[in-house]
Design an enzyme around this catalytic site. Sequence first.
Site, PDB file in Angstrom:
ATOM      1  N   ASP A 108       0.864  -1.183   0.000  1.00  0.00           N
ATOM      2  CA  ASP A 108       0.000   0.000   0.000  1.00  0.00           C
ATOM      3  C   ASP A 108       0.906   1.240   0.000  1.00  0.00           C
ATOM      4  O   ASP A 108       1.337   1.694  -1.058  1.00  0.00           O
ATOM      5  CB  ASP A 108      -0.920  -0.067   1.224  1.00  0.00           C
ATOM      6  CG  ASP A 108      -1.851   1.120   1.344  1.00  0.00           C
ATOM      7  OD1 ASP A 108      -2.047   1.813   0.340  1.00  0.00           O
ATOM      8  OD2 ASP A 108      -2.394   1.363   2.438  1.00  0.00           O
ATOM      9  N   LYS A 137      -1.393  -1.587  -4.624  1.00  0.00           N
ATOM     10  CA  LYS A 137      -2.315  -0.498  -4.978  1.00  0.00           C
ATOM     11  C   LYS A 137      -1.656   0.451  -5.960  1.00  0.00           C
ATOM     12  O   LYS A 137      -0.475   0.768  -5.825  1.00  0.00           O
ATOM     13  CB  LYS A 137      -2.744   0.256  -3.717  1.00  0.00           C
ATOM     14  CG  LYS A 137      -3.694  -0.556  -2.864  1.00  0.00           C
ATOM     15  CD  LYS A 137      -4.299   0.262  -1.740  1.00  0.00           C
ATOM     16  CE  LYS A 137      -5.076  -0.651  -0.816  1.00  0.00           C
ATOM     17  NZ  LYS A 137      -5.505   0.003   0.414  1.00  0.00           N
ATOM     18  N   ARG A 171     -10.786 -12.156   7.036  1.00  0.00           N
ATOM     19  CA  ARG A 171      -9.632 -12.857   6.462  1.00  0.00           C
ATOM     20  C   ARG A 171     -10.029 -14.180   5.820  1.00  0.00           C
ATOM     21  O   ARG A 171      -9.368 -14.665   4.910  1.00  0.00           O
ATOM     22  CB  ARG A 171      -8.596 -13.154   7.556  1.00  0.00           C
ATOM     23  CG  ARG A 171      -7.941 -11.919   8.147  1.00  0.00           C
ATOM     24  CD  ARG A 171      -6.711 -12.343   8.928  1.00  0.00           C
ATOM     25  NE  ARG A 171      -6.246 -11.359   9.896  1.00  0.00           N
ATOM     26  CZ  ARG A 171      -5.445 -10.341   9.598  1.00  0.00           C
ATOM     27  NH1 ARG A 171      -5.030 -10.171   8.373  1.00  0.00           N
ATOM     28  NH2 ARG A 171      -5.056  -9.495  10.529  1.00  0.00           N
TER      29      ARG A 171
HETATM   30  P1  IMP Z   1       1.804  -0.363   3.875  1.00  0.00           P
HETATM   31  O1  IMP Z   1       2.814  -0.384   4.961  1.00  0.00           O
HETATM   32  O2  IMP Z   1       1.035   0.924   3.814  1.00  0.00           O
HETATM   33  O3  IMP Z   1       2.330  -0.787   2.526  1.00  0.00           O
HETATM   34  O4  IMP Z   1       0.666  -1.367   4.296  1.00  0.00           O
HETATM   35  C1  IMP Z   1       0.847  -2.702   4.294  1.00  0.00           C
HETATM   36  C2  IMP Z   1      -0.086  -3.383   5.269  1.00  0.00           C
HETATM   37  O5  IMP Z   1      -1.279  -2.631   5.510  1.00  0.00           O
HETATM   38  C3  IMP Z   1      -0.526  -4.672   4.655  1.00  0.00           C
HETATM   39  O6  IMP Z   1       0.325  -5.707   5.032  1.00  0.00           O
HETATM   40  C4  IMP Z   1      -1.932  -4.837   5.184  1.00  0.00           C
HETATM   41  O7  IMP Z   1      -1.924  -5.540   6.409  1.00  0.00           O
HETATM   42  C5  IMP Z   1      -2.438  -3.440   5.434  1.00  0.00           C
HETATM   43  N1  IMP Z   1      -3.294  -2.953   4.312  1.00  0.00           N
HETATM   44  C6  IMP Z   1      -3.002  -2.009   3.395  1.00  0.00           C
HETATM   45  N2  IMP Z   1      -4.008  -1.813   2.528  1.00  0.00           N
HETATM   46  C7  IMP Z   1      -4.975  -2.689   2.902  1.00  0.00           C
HETATM   47  C8  IMP Z   1      -6.284  -2.993   2.378  1.00  0.00           C
HETATM   48  O8  IMP Z   1      -6.774  -2.447   1.385  1.00  0.00           O
HETATM   49  N3  IMP Z   1      -6.972  -3.959   3.057  1.00  0.00           N
HETATM   50  C9  IMP Z   1      -6.478  -4.616   4.149  1.00  0.00           C
HETATM   51  N4  IMP Z   1      -5.272  -4.368   4.656  1.00  0.00           N
HETATM   52  C10 IMP Z   1      -4.527  -3.410   4.046  1.00  0.00           C
HETATM   53 MG    MG Z   2      -3.892  -5.953   8.222  1.00  0.00          MG
END
Ligand code: IMP
Ligand code: MG
Length: 186
Positions: A108, A137, A171
């Site tokens: 994300d 994303k 989940r």
């Molecule tokens: P990042 O650190 O922002 O890249 O987020 C990564 C973590 O956020 C992932 O491992 C997910 O656990 C959670 N996450 C990010 N986007 C989503 C989503 O759309 N649905 C569910 N979990 C998400």
């Molecule tokens: Mg999560």
Amino acid sequence: MIHPDDYLGNGVESILYHETTIYSRLDDLAREITEDYRGKEITALAVLHGSIIFMADLLRRIPLPLQMESLNVSSYHGGTESSGTVTFHQELPDLEGKHVLILDDILDTGRTLHAIRERLDKEAKVASTRVCVLLQKRKELAEDVAADYVGFRIEDEFVVGYGLDYQGRYRNLPYIGVLNAADLPS
Ligand code: IMP
Ligand code: MG
């Protein structure tokens, strides 16, 4: 077996990828990973808890010597926006000399994977590191991190199912769906 309609109208707005679509994409990913790692042993490092279901299905498609490790980290703390801080709930497992394939459910902002890679680079003395995510994303990343293998690229929506959660739930859905927060029971 959960019927897709069971959660529709109860938090899940629409289905993005059905089980069969996910499985066929996993076949491709597993083939690619198998070719890339031929002659080596993979150490799969699962980022908990989101990657568990994805990992179970992916690794059973890879006919190579392989070990499994996991890492309990969190960045969301319950909402639908990244909190900006990544918390490690445990020490790193011993990964010295290993070819580490990090598995995460979704890329994300990139903060989680960036923090993990940084920690591995500093502390773990690994032989190599690659990253495989089920979803990425389509948005600008907050950190300079890239996935070597991506299952599906999706719009910037909050998705659940097939390991992905909202506040710990959803989940166990066999498919990936878009969460409609307004639809959730209060
Ligand atoms: P990042 O650190 O922002 O890249 O987020 C990564 C973590 O956020 C992932 O491992 C997910 O656990 C959670 N996450 C990010 N986007 C989503 C989503 O759309 N649905 C569910 N979990 C998400
Ligand atoms: Mg999560």
